[in-house]
Design a protein around this motif. Structure first.
Motif, PDB file in Angstrom:
ATOM      1  N   LYS A 190       8.762  10.443  -0.087  1.00  0.00           N
ATOM      2  CA  LYS A 190       7.963  11.654  -0.028  1.00  0.00           C
ATOM      3  C   LYS A 190       8.127  12.368   1.323  1.00  0.00           C
ATOM      4  O   LYS A 190       8.522  11.713   2.274  1.00  0.00           O
ATOM      5  CB  LYS A 190       6.496  11.316  -0.282  1.00  0.00           C
ATOM      6  CG  LYS A 190       5.846  10.479   0.821  1.00  0.00           C
ATOM      7  CD  LYS A 190       4.419  10.908   1.077  1.00  0.00           C
ATOM      8  CE  LYS A 190       4.094  10.911   2.507  1.00  0.00           C
ATOM      9  NZ  LYS A 190       3.720   9.747   3.179  1.00  0.00           N
ATOM     10  N   ASP A 228      -0.319  13.818   2.073  1.00  0.00           N
ATOM     11  CA  ASP A 228       0.243  12.725   2.884  1.00  0.00           C
ATOM     12  C   ASP A 228      -0.190  11.347   2.367  1.00  0.00           C
ATOM     13  O   ASP A 228       0.586  10.401   2.403  1.00  0.00           O
ATOM     14  CB  ASP A 228      -0.206  12.906   4.349  1.00  0.00           C
ATOM     15  CG  ASP A 228       0.549  12.002   5.305  1.00  0.00           C
ATOM     16  OD1 ASP A 228       1.784  11.935   5.195  1.00  0.00           O
ATOM     17  OD2 ASP A 228      -0.088  11.358   6.170  1.00  0.00           O
ATOM     18  N   LYS A 231      -7.741  10.565   9.103  1.00  0.00           N
ATOM     19  CA  LYS A 231      -7.084  10.198  10.363  1.00  0.00           C
ATOM     20  C   LYS A 231      -8.094  10.331  11.485  1.00  0.00           C
ATOM     21  O   LYS A 231      -9.082  11.051  11.354  1.00  0.00           O
ATOM     22  CB  LYS A 231      -5.898  11.129  10.608  1.00  0.00           C
ATOM     23  CG  LYS A 231      -4.809  10.952   9.565  1.00  0.00           C
ATOM     24  CD  LYS A 231      -3.441  11.242  10.105  1.00  0.00           C
ATOM     25  CE  LYS A 231      -2.379  10.835   9.117  1.00  0.00           C
ATOM     26  NZ  LYS A 231      -1.573   9.713   9.532  1.00  0.00           N
ATOM     27  N   LYS A 233       3.060  -3.220  -0.821  1.00  0.00           N
ATOM     28  CA  LYS A 233       2.081  -4.035  -0.089  1.00  0.00           C
ATOM     29  C   LYS A 233       1.621  -5.215  -0.956  1.00  0.00           C
ATOM     30  O   LYS A 233       1.425  -5.067  -2.158  1.00  0.00           O
ATOM     31  CB  LYS A 233       0.874  -3.167   0.314  1.00  0.00           C
ATOM     32  CG  LYS A 233       1.249  -2.149   1.399  1.00  0.00           C
ATOM     33  CD  LYS A 233       0.034  -1.453   1.959  1.00  0.00           C
ATOM     34  CE  LYS A 233       0.418  -0.317   2.889  1.00  0.00           C
ATOM     35  NZ  LYS A 233       0.698  -0.711   4.270  1.00  0.00           N
ATOM     36  N   TYR A 242       3.187   2.068  -0.415  1.00  0.00           N
ATOM     37  CA  TYR A 242       1.995   1.309  -0.788  1.00  0.00           C
ATOM     38  C   TYR A 242       2.287   0.340  -1.930  1.00  0.00           C
ATOM     39  O   TYR A 242       1.652  -0.698  -2.054  1.00  0.00           O
ATOM     40  CB  TYR A 242       0.815   2.245  -1.093  1.00  0.00           C
ATOM     41  CG  TYR A 242       0.001   2.416   0.167  1.00  0.00           C
ATOM     42  CD1 TYR A 242       0.608   2.907   1.316  1.00  0.00           C
ATOM     43  CD2 TYR A 242      -1.324   1.998   0.246  1.00  0.00           C
ATOM     44  CE1 TYR A 242      -0.080   2.994   2.512  1.00  0.00           C
ATOM     45  CE2 TYR A 242      -2.026   2.083   1.446  1.00  0.00           C
ATOM     46  CZ  TYR A 242      -1.402   2.574   2.562  1.00  0.00           C
ATOM     47  OH  TYR A 242      -2.079   2.635   3.751  1.00  0.00           O
ATOM     48  N   GLN A 279      -5.314  -3.834   3.980  1.00  0.00           N
ATOM     49  CA  GLN A 279      -4.936  -4.016   5.380  1.00  0.00           C
ATOM     50  C   GLN A 279      -6.073  -3.586   6.279  1.00  0.00           C
ATOM     51  O   GLN A 279      -6.902  -2.788   5.836  1.00  0.00           O
ATOM     52  CB  GLN A 279      -3.690  -3.192   5.710  1.00  0.00           C
ATOM     53  CG  GLN A 279      -3.940  -1.687   5.601  1.00  0.00           C
ATOM     54  CD  GLN A 279      -2.695  -0.854   5.665  1.00  0.00           C
ATOM     55  OE1 GLN A 279      -1.649  -1.253   5.198  1.00  0.00           O
ATOM     56  NE2 GLN A 279      -2.800   0.323   6.240  1.00  0.00           N
ATOM     57  N   GLU A 302      -7.497   5.675   9.285  1.00  0.00           N
ATOM     58  CA  GLU A 302      -6.655   5.377  10.441  1.00  0.00           C
ATOM     59  C   GLU A 302      -7.441   5.711  11.689  1.00  0.00           C
ATOM     60  O   GLU A 302      -8.211   6.675  11.695  1.00  0.00           O
ATOM     61  CB  GLU A 302      -5.361   6.201  10.386  1.00  0.00           C
ATOM     62  CG  GLU A 302      -4.197   5.399   9.885  1.00  0.00           C
ATOM     63  CD  GLU A 302      -2.900   6.192   9.723  1.00  0.00           C
ATOM     64  OE1 GLU A 302      -1.926   5.590   9.286  1.00  0.00           O
ATOM     65  OE2 GLU A 302      -2.868   7.395  10.022  1.00  0.00           O
ATOM     66  N   HIS A 310      -0.106   7.547  -2.129  1.00  0.00           N
ATOM     67  CA  HIS A 310      -0.498   6.152  -1.904  1.00  0.00           C
ATOM     68  C   HIS A 310      -1.787   5.772  -2.658  1.00  0.00           C
ATOM     69  O   HIS A 310      -1.826   4.781  -3.374  1.00  0.00           O
ATOM     70  CB  HIS A 310      -0.714   5.886  -0.411  1.00  0.00           C
ATOM     71  CG  HIS A 310       0.479   6.223   0.448  1.00  0.00           C
ATOM     72  ND1 HIS A 310       1.763   6.090   0.002  1.00  0.00           N
ATOM     73  CD2 HIS A 310       0.571   6.671   1.722  1.00  0.00           C
ATOM     74  CE1 HIS A 310       2.608   6.438   0.974  1.00  0.00           C
ATOM     75  NE2 HIS A 310       1.907   6.796   2.031  1.00  0.00           N
TER      76      HIS A 310
HETATM   77  C1  BG6 Z   1       2.650   7.415   5.579  1.00  0.00           C
HETATM   78  C2  BG6 Z   1       1.956   8.646   6.076  1.00  0.00           C
HETATM   79  O1  BG6 Z   1       3.153   7.626   4.287  1.00  0.00           O
HETATM   80  O2  BG6 Z   1       1.732   6.344   5.567  1.00  0.00           O
HETATM   81  C3  BG6 Z   1       1.357   8.424   7.445  1.00  0.00           C
HETATM   82  O3  BG6 Z   1       2.889   9.726   6.123  1.00  0.00           O
HETATM   83  C4  BG6 Z   1       0.497   7.183   7.461  1.00  0.00           C
HETATM   84  O4  BG6 Z   1       0.602   9.553   7.859  1.00  0.00           O
HETATM   85  C5  BG6 Z   1       1.213   6.007   6.826  1.00  0.00           C
HETATM   86  O5  BG6 Z   1       0.162   6.906   8.794  1.00  0.00           O
HETATM   87  C6  BG6 Z   1       0.270   4.836   6.654  1.00  0.00           C
HETATM   88  O6  BG6 Z   1       0.976   3.707   6.241  1.00  0.00           O
HETATM   89  P1  BG6 Z   1       0.349   2.252   6.461  1.00  0.00           P
HETATM   90  O7  BG6 Z   1       1.309   1.358   5.766  1.00  0.00           O
HETATM   91  O8  BG6 Z   1       0.282   2.040   7.934  1.00  0.00           O
HETATM   92  O9  BG6 Z   1      -0.996   2.266   5.850  1.00  0.00           O
END
Ligand code: BG6
Length: 484
Positions: A158, A245, A336, A192, A189, A372, A226, A250
């Protein structure tokens, strides 16, 4: 497993995604013996005019950063780096791709035994704007030509477009050149551990079978947080926002696995058929069931426009119109620059009817799957408070992976998914019709946001996001539990 020469071509080799995700994943596969040096060669391709050694040094630097390295580790890294060659060229030049093909073919001739076939895996660590031209170049110049079989596959990631129309356009451009079994659309995702565990959990446990429906479940939350902002990615992020995003891909993939019916088998097509059905049953999202936020300071990034309304936070309710889920809100939440980093699924059950303990206030049964950090599953339940009194308390049945599976290394999502692409297993990849259905759900809402009909509310970095999001959660029926 197939044998024969395997060429992995990382397009965009000098970029960030390649350095941080693709090459480290390949390295881990190499260390575990999944990439045999007598079969595999890795080609980096990008525009920068750098040498093989320049690229190797970049990758070495990243693989070894912050590590106290023993000589064995250093040797493994060196052996891995020896597999990598670099070819420079642009993403739309015949010359560059002819050169690339020549290098791959030479490798195939030198490595291939007569019984082997040639396998070519093209990994797009590239911005999607160049996907169509790169696909054309590969199709014209770089396909596997071995008479002994083998394949050519492409791995793309993506953003697949910005809305339904642009995504469909991109899909058709790629679809004219490659067949669906050759296209691997990554959503990391799906790589995972606890996301892959969802099917097992739901369909291999008698516990859950009778409970997993609208009669017993009050609401479901799928949450991504995040604790850092867009950090240098402001320019990219501002065009997309948190819904494109994180949520449209995800979190929606997670929703599919939580909500889908049992597939008739574990074949990738059977699983993906069921996922598509869930997506097609999602009702249009209502504005009053959406809260958007933008953290204060987001627009300080010089690449973000001063008046940007792009959400860095969103909470919304999705509703699935089918027999199993009618009336059960699926609350999707992503943000975020929040107080913590966490991704989890919370399945909240209804109150016990005719409750003789009057323990409602303590909370409901809740089943939490923490994707996570520190993978875990726990069940919140009411027990008798230990002691002389006959009173109740909320407690937990807890399965923490770190404790229970000590010594087991949980692989990185990219590692697992790249291995799947080599093995030809598409179960954990997004099919074209799935992608389309996902865009159908979000496009009207995204257009309303892009037109400024919905505004992002400010929130403090390091907070829980706008208070309105918690109010929406409550309105949707979520009851905060108070244990201990
Ligand atoms: C990405 C996004 O697809 O996934 C990011 O573009 C994000 O913005 C990331 O930080 C998060 O991935 P994970 O595996 O750390 O949860």
């Amino acid at each position: 497993p197939e044998t024969g020469c395997l060429s992995i071509i990382v397009l965009g080799a000098s970029g960030d995604l390649a350095k941080k995700k693709t090459f480290p994943a390949l390295f881990h596969l190499f260390v575990q013996g999944f990439l045999q040096s007598n079969e595999v060669h890795i080609f980096g391709y990008a525009r920068s005019k750098i040498s093989d050694d320049d690229l190797r040094n970049r990758i070495r630097g990243y693989l070894l950063q912050g590590k106290t390295t023993d000589s064995e580790q250093l040797e493994e890294v060196s052996k891995f780096l020896q597999l990598i060659k670099y070819v420079s060229g642009s993403y739309d030049s015949a010359e560059g791709f002819q050169k690339l093909d020549k290098e791959i073919s030479e490798h195939e001739i030198s490595r291939n035994s007569t019984e082997g076939s040639s396998r070519r895996l093209f990994y797009f660590a590239l911005p999607p704007s160049v996907y169509p031209s790169v696909c054309k170049m590969i199709k014209h110049y770089c396909m596997n030509k071995s008479d002994l079989g083998g394949w050519t596959r492409i791995v793309v990631e993506k953003p697949f477009g910005k809305d339904l129309a642009s995504a469909e356009k991109l899909s058709s451009q790629i679809g004219e050149l490659f067949d669906e079994p050759q296209i691997y659309r990554i959503d990391h995702y799906l790589g995972k551990e606890l996301v892959q565990n969802l099917l097992v959990l739901r369909f291999a446990n008698r516990f859950f079978l009778p409970l997993w429906n609208r009669d017993n479940i009050d609401n479901v939350q799928i949450v991504f947080r995040e604790d850092f902002g867009t950090e240098g990615r402001g320019g990219y992020f501002d065009e997309y926002g948190i819904i494109r995003d994180i949520i449209q891909n995800h979190l929606l993939q997670v929703l599919c696995l939580v909500a889908m019916e049992k597939p008739i088998s574990l074949k990738p097509e059977h699983i993906r058929d069921e996922k598509v059905k869930v997506l097609q049953s999602v009702l249009p999202i209502k504005d009053e069931e959406v809260v958007l936020g933008q953290y204060e300071g987001y627009r300080d990034d010089p690449t973000v426009p001063d008046h940007s309304n792009t959400p860095t936070f969103a909470t919304m309710v999705l509703r699935i119109h089918n027999e199993r889920w009618e009336g059960v809100p699926f609350i999707m939440k992503a943000g975020k620059a929040l107080s913590s980093r966490k991704a989890e699924i919370r399945v909240q059950f209804k109150d016990v009817p005719g409750d003789i303990f009057r323990c409602k206030k303590q909370g409901r049964n809740e089943f939490v799957i923490r994707l996570q950090p520190s993978e875990a599953m726990y069940m919140k339940l009411t027990v008798k408070k230990p002691g002389l009194e006959m009173s109740t308390v909320q407690s937990e049945l807890d399965l923490s992976y770190r404790q229970r599976y000590q010594g087991v290394t949980i692989p990185e999502a990219y590692e697992r998914l790249i291995l799947d692409t080599i093995r030809g297993d598409q179960q954990h990849f997004v099919r074209r019709d799935e992608l389309k259905a996902a865009w159908e759900i979000f496009t009207p809402l995204l257009h309303r946001i892009d037109n400024g009909q919905l505004k992002s509310l400010p929130y403090k970095p390091g907070s829980r996001g706008p208070a309105e999001a918690d109010e929406l959660l409550e309105k949707a029926g979520y009851v905060q539990t108070h244990g201990y």
